[in-house]
Design an enzyme around this catalytic site. Structure first.
Site, PDB file in Angstrom:
ATOM      1  CB  CYS A  83      42.516   0.247  14.306  1.00 47.67           C
ATOM      2  SG  CYS A  83      41.918   1.302  15.638  1.00 47.67           S
ATOM      3  CB  CYS A 221      36.534   5.375  14.165  1.00 47.33           C
ATOM      4  SG  CYS A 221      36.971   4.241  12.816  1.00 47.33           S
TER       5      CYS A 221
END
Length: 277
Positions: A83, A221
């Site tokens: 991430c 994201c």
């Protein structure tokens, strides 16, 4: 007997996370516990959990056991390989809380090592650059969202992405699009996929929205912005370059190079507290 644990809440371009410092992995973060903590009505609320733990305590870690490991869980409790926004916030936490003594260091993830440079920081705000590794193109695929078909570039960032550059799409039209769970090719993406819908590259910038597997639509994201930059450059006939990626939660800078990529953007620690597991 209930266990009370300290936590922090933060975000990176409004992709928000719960930080749990657990060096020896003593806390039971079952999928049910993670989902309960991330619940926005009955829990703290977040897109995921960043557990701060030593690599030696992670069974599937392939990095130096003495390194800090970002044990990342999606909001539904599932494990995630990587991430990009989470790594920036994780690095901010390590540096601002004195868990590392340098502005430049490595972090372990399930996608391997990620090198970070903390460009500025205090206890609450930071700017962090992450070496995201190569943005590997895996081919072309399609998905369907809200009855509309999208063709895109498959990009592996340690986790799977489908980045679709839509000809003629404006930032205003993108903001109004009813982004929902995609239907995708499960043979091409057997582990699921994060889907990015984005505008064409214009003046070095794109606008993007994302549907993350295991979470739903998020304000940003990190790995998705890199995948989007890769797709936008390819669509413009370029193999390398710098792209400003605008997401609902803010803006980041992505540089695509021949053998790696970097992601630079803000991180913010909002609050500290305690909660009962």
């Amino acid at each position: 007997m209930k266990t009370v644990i300290p936590f922090a809440k933060g975000h990176a371009t409004e992709n928000d996370f719960i930080i749990i410092s657990d060096e020896q992995a003593k806390f039971d973060l079952s999928p049910e516990t993670v989902a309960a903590l991330c619940d926005r009505r009955a829990g703290i609320g977040a897109d995921g959990i960043l557990r701060v733990v030593k690599s030696s305590e992670i069974a599937d870690s392939t990095v130096d056991p003495d390194l800090w490991f970002m044990d990342y869980r999606n909001a539904d409790g599932s494990l995630a390989e990587m991430c990009g926004n989470g790594v920036r916030l994780f690095a901010h936490w390590l540096r601002s809380r004195g868990l590392v003594d340098s502005d430049s260091f490595d972090i372990g993830t399930r996608a391997g090592l990620r090198h970070v440079d903390v460009l500025s920081f205090d206890d609450y705000d930071a700017v962090v650059r992450v070496d995201m590794g190569p943005a590997e193109v895996t081919g072309l695929s399609t998905c369907e969202i809200s009855g509309q078909n999208f063709a895109g570039l498959g990009v592996n960032m340690g986790n799977p992405h489908l980045a679709s550059v839509v000809p003629g799409l404006t930032a205003a039209a993108l903001a109004e699009f009813p982004l929902q769970a995609p239907t995708f090719d499960t043979e091409f993406f057997p582990e699921g996929v994060n889907v990015e819908i984005l505008t064409e590259l214009e003046d070095g910038a794109v606008s993007m929205r994302v549907w993350e597997r295991g979470v739903g639509e998020t304000r940003s994201c990190g790995t998705g912005t890199v995948a989007a930059a890769r797709a936008a450059l390819a669509d413009a006939g370029q193999g390398e370059g710098v792209v400003q990626v605008k997401v609902p939660g803010g803006e980041v800078t992505v540089e695509i190079m021949e053998d790696t990529s970097t992601l630079t953007g803000p991180a913010k620690i909002l609050a500290l507290g305690e909660i009962s597991l």
